[in-house]
Design an enzyme around this catalytic site. Sequence first.
Site, PDB file in Angstrom:
ATOM      1  N   HIS A 126       1.662   5.003  -2.146  1.00 18.62           N
ATOM      2  CA  HIS A 126       1.317   6.002  -3.162  1.00 18.62           C
ATOM      3  C   HIS A 126       2.633   6.518  -3.742  1.00 18.62           C
ATOM      4  O   HIS A 126       3.280   7.383  -3.171  1.00 18.62           O
ATOM      5  CB  HIS A 126       0.475   7.111  -2.541  1.00 18.62           C
ATOM      6  N   LEU A 127       2.994   5.945  -4.880  1.00 21.85           N
ATOM      7  CA  LEU A 127       4.285   6.251  -5.492  1.00 21.85           C
ATOM      8  C   LEU A 127       4.238   7.562  -6.280  1.00 21.85           C
ATOM      9  O   LEU A 127       5.276   8.131  -6.616  1.00 21.85           O
ATOM     10  CB  LEU A 127       4.694   5.086  -6.402  1.00 21.85           C
ATOM     11  N   ASN A 179      -4.395   5.787  -7.670  1.00 19.59           N
ATOM     12  CA  ASN A 179      -4.937   7.151  -7.716  1.00 19.59           C
ATOM     13  C   ASN A 179      -3.859   8.177  -8.058  1.00 19.59           C
ATOM     14  O   ASN A 179      -3.527   9.071  -7.289  1.00 19.59           O
ATOM     15  CB  ASN A 179      -5.630   7.517  -6.392  1.00 19.59           C
ATOM     16  N   HIS A 193     -10.759   0.729  -0.516  1.00 19.16           N
ATOM     17  CA  HIS A 193     -10.819   1.823   0.448  1.00 19.16           C
ATOM     18  C   HIS A 193     -12.269   1.869   0.912  1.00 19.16           C
ATOM     19  O   HIS A 193     -13.153   2.245   0.141  1.00 19.16           O
ATOM     20  CB  HIS A 193     -10.406   3.124  -0.234  1.00 19.16           C
ATOM     21  N   HIS A 201       0.839  -1.206   0.000  1.00 17.08           N
ATOM     22  CA  HIS A 201       0.000   0.000   0.000  1.00 17.08           C
ATOM     23  C   HIS A 201       0.870   1.250   0.000  1.00 17.08           C
ATOM     24  O   HIS A 201       1.126   1.860   1.037  1.00 17.08           O
ATOM     25  CB  HIS A 201      -0.915  -0.011   1.220  1.00 17.08           C
ATOM     26  N   HIS A 260      -6.139  -0.202   5.039  1.00 13.72           N
ATOM     27  CA  HIS A 260      -5.980   0.698   6.201  1.00 13.72           C
ATOM     28  C   HIS A 260      -7.143   0.720   7.205  1.00 13.72           C
ATOM     29  O   HIS A 260      -7.796   1.736   7.424  1.00 13.72           O
ATOM     30  CB  HIS A 260      -5.671   2.123   5.744  1.00 13.72           C
ATOM     31  N   ASP A 274       0.564   2.756   3.761  1.00 13.80           N
ATOM     32  CA  ASP A 274      -0.196   3.855   3.162  1.00 13.80           C
ATOM     33  C   ASP A 274       0.705   5.083   2.997  1.00 13.80           C
ATOM     34  O   ASP A 274       0.302   6.219   3.258  1.00 13.80           O
ATOM     35  CB  ASP A 274      -1.428   4.192   3.987  1.00 13.80           C
ATOM     36  N   ASP A 317      -8.523   3.022  -4.169  1.00 10.48           N
ATOM     37  CA  ASP A 317      -8.069   3.833  -3.047  1.00 10.48           C
ATOM     38  C   ASP A 317      -8.262   5.321  -3.315  1.00 10.48           C
ATOM     39  O   ASP A 317      -7.916   5.831  -4.386  1.00 10.48           O
ATOM     40  CB  ASP A 317      -6.607   3.545  -2.729  1.00 10.48           C
ATOM     41  N   HIS A 339       3.416  14.216   0.212  1.00  5.87           N
ATOM     42  CA  HIS A 339       2.888  15.494  -0.279  1.00  5.87           C
ATOM     43  C   HIS A 339       3.981  16.542  -0.190  1.00  5.87           C
ATOM     44  O   HIS A 339       4.818  16.504   0.720  1.00  5.87           O
ATOM     45  CB  HIS A 339       1.674  15.950   0.537  1.00  5.87           C
TER      46      HIS A 339
END
Length: 424
Positions: free
Chosen positions: A68-69, A100, A184, A66, A237, A310, A157, A314
């Site tokens: 977010h690349l 996403n 999700h 899980h 999650h 997860d 997700d 950012h």
Amino acid sequence: MGAMLEKLLKGGRVIDPANGRDEIADLLVGDDGTIKAIGANLTVGADAKIIDCAGYVVSPGLIDIHVHLRVPGQEYKEDMTTGTAAAKNGGFTAIACQPNTSPPIDHASIVKDILAQAETADARVYVIGAVSKGLKNEELSEMSELKDAGIVGIGDDAYPVYESGFLRRAMEYCKMLDLPYVAHCEDKDITTDGVMNEGYVSTVLGLKGINRAAENIGTARNIILAETTGCHLHVLHVSTKESVEIIRHAKSLGAPVTAETCPQYFALTDEACYGYNTNAKMSPSLRTKEDQEAIIAGLVDGTLDLIATDHAPHAPHEKEQEFARAPFGMLGLETSLGLVITHLVKPGILTLAQVIEKMSVAPAKIFKLPGGSLSIGGPADITIFDPEAEWTVDVDAFKSKSRNSALHGVTLTGKPIATLVGGR
């Protein structure tokens, strides 16, 4: 890449739950990147590299399903180079990226591009494909083409499917293609414009709360549809005590469901949001002490099969604004192992073998990935870590491109020493 020499990992505590091994031993990595031997006092040629592992744990490489690349389209937050470097720095030999992105991973060409970029990356990269075109939940993606391109699951997700009939059809396709549906679980009608867990802390801060029922309803609905279709549902999650109980009950009835939680849900509570700390703003929200206890109980009894991060990078300018406007998410790859050892192993809640089961063996088994064991002849994907090392989180030392962690300055126990991917 130049030729690889043999490596002898000498005198470490080799923990391999998949093969029932927990002993002080040497491990030999061949020049072909596979595991050649495990045993006492192994001998090697003069050219072999010897790594002293005394006092360290030698385990199958950690796998995080899980992540977010942010590839493609959001490389200002993270990219293939920094994301996989962060993974390796955190002890992970493999990661699975969520769909996403911008654009979403809804087409075979995007999957192929990600996997092509990953060929020279620091960690193995697997791909979760988007359930719908554009993640708009209006038209199903071409799942068969996505599978042919190399995905290991279908997911939603950050954009949970609202319409149950649509999700049923998606699950039927997943069942037919033998792909897990990675969900999700959230009822967006309840969350609306909420920004953190609804409760005492949100009231004190004067912030719009997100009622826990949003996750609980989503979890229950998705499990019912999985039972209806026979599709393997993997719940992302998990954060609430009620969701743990729903999953526990469903499993007792034989439902085709697996589930994960993340370190933040047993290491932090919504009190981390005091001071309007946007780095503690995540989805699902940080919950209460009671939820923490339920999450831990779910890990202990197997209701929660694995631990993922997860990892949600950012850019600083996105998090450095008022709480309501800041995006959800926190970094996880480089602090996960330390959080797990600090909050689960050190207090005697889980053993090191049980932790490795949840962070390596189970992810490999559930998503049918290579790795998850130290089998002779298998890939030398290996994590070496010091379970006693104390260190203080310094976000400026992260390999990740982003810095959004609520753990800066926190002291943790347990630190990766080296991470070998295919012996390198």
